[in-house]
Design an enzyme around this catalytic site. Structure first.
Site, mmCIF file in Angstrom:
data_model
loop_
_atom_site.group_PDB
_atom_site.id
_atom_site.type_symbol
_atom_site.label_atom_id
_atom_site.label_comp_id
_atom_site.label_asym_id
_atom_site.label_seq_id
_atom_site.Cartn_x
_atom_site.Cartn_y
_atom_site.Cartn_z
ATOM 1 N N ARG A 373 0.833 -1.197 0.000
ATOM 2 C CA ARG A 373 0.000 0.000 0.000
ATOM 3 C C ARG A 373 0.872 1.253 0.000
ATOM 4 O O ARG A 373 0.696 2.153 0.800
ATOM 5 C CB ARG A 373 -0.908 -0.013 1.228
ATOM 6 C CG ARG A 373 -2.139 0.841 1.039
ATOM 7 C CD ARG A 373 -3.111 0.606 2.164
ATOM 8 N NE ARG A 373 -4.297 1.406 1.947
ATOM 9 C CZ ARG A 373 -5.507 1.046 2.368
ATOM 10 N NH1 ARG A 373 -5.675 -0.089 2.993
ATOM 11 N NH2 ARG A 373 -6.541 1.809 2.156
ATOM 12 N N CYS A 374 1.866 1.244 -0.872
ATOM 13 C CA CYS A 374 2.806 2.361 -0.932
ATOM 14 C C CYS A 374 3.264 2.532 -2.347
ATOM 15 O O CYS A 374 3.457 1.579 -3.060
ATOM 16 C CB CYS A 374 3.998 2.063 -0.027
ATOM 17 S SG CYS A 374 5.559 2.703 -0.637
#
Lengths: 790, 167
Positions: A373-374
């Site tokens: 999630r980056c």
């Protein structure tokens, strides 16, 4: 303030409308890959290596093959006959599909068993005998670079060490000169640990090869179905499986977070087996396999330094990174950027001197380097700069909020050119931090902290004011395996004014079926509820690079707006024809064109669309369709100001997050409910590596926490009640002024939490602790400082 | 070697020949084709497979099908109807308590028993009550809100606002 240009009925941008996709999910009618069941389908299971580094002496499948229902056991030697035993990675390295002679990490695929049902396949897997000759693995990335380290990638001709690549950006000499003469310099060594996305659905596929028609349908958990189709064609084209004969379908996906971008060996083996048997083959990995073998995230060892004046003005930063990539570089990055967008690490601060360098090494660990999630290594960079900022404030004796306010890039200085070459599009960092401080009551908290310190209590306040970089990306710089990172939208409006829109991206929970419809509703005035959004089928959707790195809104969302504007241009022509006026005499308001000064003379979008099929102007093409492939002129730069308050128990070192306020700025907001949901989720995924998650290996390369029993994903109990809000600074170059948000909180939360904990412990002279910060780590640190005894 | 068992699932009785080692979740998903119950781990940690067995929530990956012989089981497919959603289903949608939807059926089944036993739980009780169910997308804030919404509705009270609240 969020303002809406459309009515709630139309449901354009800014409305918190409820999600369309929820209807099926809440009734158990989602269709995930493991729900797909085809006639005659076979099941595949995978034999995995117990060793981190070993030679395979012999594989004996005879007992397995005796089990009724077992169809085949496939090894690397079998795949070698078809030249399918190796495959390219997204970073142009090579990865084994199945090994022919050596295993490179624990849990690596060694052989595949195929049977008529799941249980028989598992029995057969247990019955396959593999004889290994274990070797001493290289686990520590620093040791991997030592001259006497064994060379791991002996498959690469002429390779004499374990070094993969060197990367650098910025001005080395100028930076060194600034550091030599600076008043104050701080330096921290940090490890951003290896972690795993743990989407609640694991990875899997059903490969369905039809021998008669020479056609493959591949149902799979992928965030990038189009790119996968191209990769399959590149890998298997020599077997006659060319791109038009491949259909990739990405059904509902149970979370992705970056872990469903790569091509895993299991997918390729399933395709190979389906190709050879002519039967559908299902492969669904277990959670433990998923944790132990699928792509990891992070694993950056960073030395970070900052130079500043005595008065508190940042002058320069310098980062040096050692990246542990496991046995192959299978990171998911744009081709030109081996460290992803790590160079955003100069942060939200106004200075002009920086130098960053990174070296990557091979070790006997699983490959990866995907997001969690980056956006492409932004979390690593932001953690480094935000921790360093706190260290500098402490060294200067300044309040960390005051220090940040003093050094922020001013809103009137945007677009702002960073010392590593990025052009930040917009931001108002002062406003964000001011709001966060007001909401949490910063000054009162500092007073309370001072009181508590007198009583010997441990309370900490941590700030993170980060700049994200998302929306990859402009074609001049961004590609994956040569394919430019545009994204696409195709809109077809039916005669009755209802529409279908298809995209090159693929939602894994982000809510595209709702938010993309809202973008089109905003532009065309067709109610969002009448716009059906489809993604994930390469036979029907336009080509795109998929959903990851918070790129959907910046790229495909922009494509939706531009495609809808093309249709609005056509609508204007039709309206002028129907109303018998010139185009210039028409005004648009969401849902209709009317004659200037005579609003009663109007044609609704529904009238216009109907006319496009029934009464279109002579010489105009019939129908009402448009497609756009959007190539962004720049990336977008969301930002945020987060403040965390922790209390630490003096006896047990238990860390309690008392409050966490997150103010995000993602530009214009499409659906505030969805944006808030994304922020909540991202914050918990930021909490996770800050306090709980890390994949741990022993010196023999054994993973010590390869199941969910001991890899600690936060539950509702660990996760605090997040307090979230926003400032709105639109992106000046994005068609709807939006920036993307899914990953900002995962990027911004870990340093806020770490800074709060370090702030609490700073009374003992502690300036840094590596995440995840656990009670035990605090105990060890205090013991090392002599604060406590054994 | 198989054994005949009889289970009532969502009110419908099934007699099935199963291997004694067959997990209940595989009976539900693969033999009875009710795919709303999901599998997210192999260690009984995630709760995606939660169903009700005789009214009690249980992780169906941890129970053998033969152990459910004679039991009455409810899965997500047996909750509400498209025309009349259960208050929990409604709450999850109204409060944005789901993103990818994979953990949602298990969360709803777990919350059913929670609210059955405790119709007016505190936030703390809800958080501990769903601690056996993992969600990776939502950060749990809105799952808590969804359960509070359903609790109010089941008690016959006015439901709380579902507009997002910002600081």
């Amino acid at each position: 303030m969020i303002t809406c240009k459309t009515s709630r009925e139309i449901g354009g941008m800014g409305h918190p409308i409820k999600r369309k996709e929820d209807i099926r999910f809440i009734q158990g009618k989602g269709r995930y890959v493991d729900d797909i069941k085809l006639p005659g389908m076979l099941h595949m299971d995978i034999v995995r290596s117990p060793y981190a580094y070993a030679r395979i002496k012999h594989i004996d499948a005879s007992e397995a093959l005796k089990i009724p229902g077992v169809v085949a056991v496939v090894t690397g030697k079998d795949l070698e006959k078809y030249n399918l035993h190796w495959m390219p990675t997204l970073m142009s390295d090579t990865q084994m599909v199945l090994p022919t002679d050596t295993v490179m990490y624990q849990a690596q695929e060694v052989a595949a068993v195929i049977a008529t049902d799941r249980y028989t396949a598992r029995d057969a897997k247990e019955a396959v005998r593999v004889e290994y000759e274990p070797m001493k693995p290289v686990v520590d990335p620093y040791k991997a670079l030592e001259p006497d380290a064994p060379v791991l990638r002996t498959d690469k001709e002429g390779k004499t060490d374990n070094h993969i690549w060197h990367w650098e950006v910025g001005d080395r000499e100028k930076t060194e000169a600034v550091f030599r003469s600076a008043d104050v310099v701080v330096k921290e060594h940090m490890h951003i640990p290896r972690i795993h996305v743990v989407s609640i659905e694991t990875c899997g596929c059903v490969a369905d090869y039809d021998k008669v028609n020479n056609h493959l349908t591949m149902y799979m958990t992928t965030q990038a179905p189009h790119a996968i189709r191209t990769v399959i064609a590149l890998v298997a084209g020599h077997l006659g499986l060319t791109e038009e004969k491949i259909r990739v379908i990405s059904p509902d996906i149970g979370g992705g977070f970056g872990g469903k971008v790569p091509v895993y060996p299991g997918y390729v083996i399933a395709i190979a087996v389906s190709f050879l048997t002519g039967k559908p083959v299902k492969w669904i990995e277990d959670r433990s396999e998923n944790l132990q073998a699928d792509s990891f995230a992070r694993d950056y060892h960073i030395t970070a330094e900052m130079a500043a004046t005595r008065e508190g003005k940042i002058l320069a930063t310098r980062f040096k990174v050692l990246a542990d990539h496991g046995y192959t570089d299978a990171a998911a990055n744009p081709s030109k950027f081996p460290t992803g967008l790590f160079s955003i690490g100069t942060g939200s601060y106004d200075y002009d001197t920086a130098f960053m360098e990174a070296d990557a090494v091979y070790t006997n660990k699983p490959p990866g380097g995907v997001a969690y999630r980056c956006s492409f290594r932004v979390t690593e960079a932001v953690h480094a700069i935000e921790r360093l900022t706190d260290s500098m404030a402490r060294a200067l004796g300044m309040d960390p909020a005051e220090f940040r306010m003093k050094n922020f890039i001013k809103k009137e200085d945007f677009p702002w050119k960073s010392p590593t070459g990025w052009t930040y599009d917009s931001g108002d960092y002062h406003a964000g931090l001011k709001k966060a401080m007001e909401v949490i009551g910063y000054d009162d908290l500092r007073r309370e902290q001072a009181e508590k310190r007198k009583k010997g209590e441990l309370m900490g306040i941590g700030i993170s004011t980060f700049t994200e970089i998302v929306g990859a990306g402009p074609s001049r710089d961004f590609d994956i395996l040569g394919i430019k990172m545009f994204d696409s939208c195709e809109i077809r409006v039916h005669p009755t004014g209802k529409a279908i829109a298809r995209f090159g991206t693929k939602s894994q929970g982000q809510g595209h079926e709702t938010t993309y419809a809202q973008i089109i509703a905003e532009e065309l005035g067709i109610p969002a509820e009448h716009i059906q959004v489809e993604e994930g089928d390469t036979d029907t959707a336009p080509y795109g690079l998929g959903t990851y790195a918070s790129r959907s809104t910046p790229t495909a969302g922009a494509a939706a707006a531009v495609a809808a504007r093309k249709l609005r241009d056509k609508a204007r022509k039709i309206a002028a024809y129907l109303l018998e006026v010139s185009e210039e005499d028409l005004e648009w308001e969401p849902g209709k064109f009317y004659v200037k000064g005579a609003p009663e003379k109007a044609k609704t979008i529904q009238d216009i669309v109907f006319a496009a099929y029934t009464n279109h102007p002579p010489g105009m093409e019939a129908g009402f369709e448009a497609t756009h492939y959007y190539d962004p002129p720049n990336l977008t730069f969301p930002s945020g100001a987060y403040i965390c308050v922790v209390d630490i128990d003096k006896e047990t070192f238990e860390i309690k997050i008392r409050r966490f306020v997150a103010i995000d700025d993602c530009g214009n907001i499409i659906n505030p409910m969805v944006v808030q949901g994304q922020v909540h989720g991202g914050l918990t995924q930021g909490l996770a590596p800050a306090m709980y998650e890390e994949l741990i290996y022993d010196e023999d390369g054994n993973i010590l926490n390869g199941t969910l029993m001991d890899y600690l994903v936060p539950t509702a109990v660990e996760s605090p009640r997040w307090e979230t809000g926003h400032t709105i600074t639109p992106s000046p170059h994005h068609p709807i002024g939006a920036k993307g948000v899914g990953e900002s909180p995962t990027v911004g939360a870990p340093p806020a939490i770490a800074n709060a904990i370090v702030d609490a412990l700073s009374v003992y002279g502690i300036t840094h602790l590596d995440i995840p910060i656990t009670p035990y780590k605090i105990y060890e640190a205090l013991k090392a400082k002599g604060v406590i005894e054994d | 070697m198989t054994r005949d068992i009889t289970v009532t699932i969502n009110g419908e009785q099934h007699t099935v020949a199963v291997e004694p080692r067959l997990l209940l979740v595989h009976l539900i998903r693969e033999k009875l084709n009710l795919t709303g119950t999901h599998i997210g781990c192999d260690t009984s940690s995630c709760g995606a497979c939660t169903v009700l067995i005789n009214g009690k929530s249980a992780k169906s990956c941890t129970i053998l099908a033969v152990q459910a012989d004679g039991a009455s089981i409810t899965t997500i497919e047996g909750v509400g109807t498209p025309e009349a959603l259960h208050p929990l289903q409604e709450g999850f949608r109204e409060c944005h308590g789901l993103h990818c939807g994979f953990c949602t059926p298990g969360m709803i089944m777990r919350a059913m028993e929670l609210l059955e036993k405790n119709p007016n739980p505190t936030e703390e009780e809800i958080r501990w009550g769903i601690a056996g169910n993992l969600c990776r997308c939502t950060g749990y804030n809105n799952i808590v809100k969804a359960i509070q919404y359903a609790a109010a509705k089941l008690r016959g009270e006015e439901t709380p606002s579902t507009e997002p609240e910002f600081v």
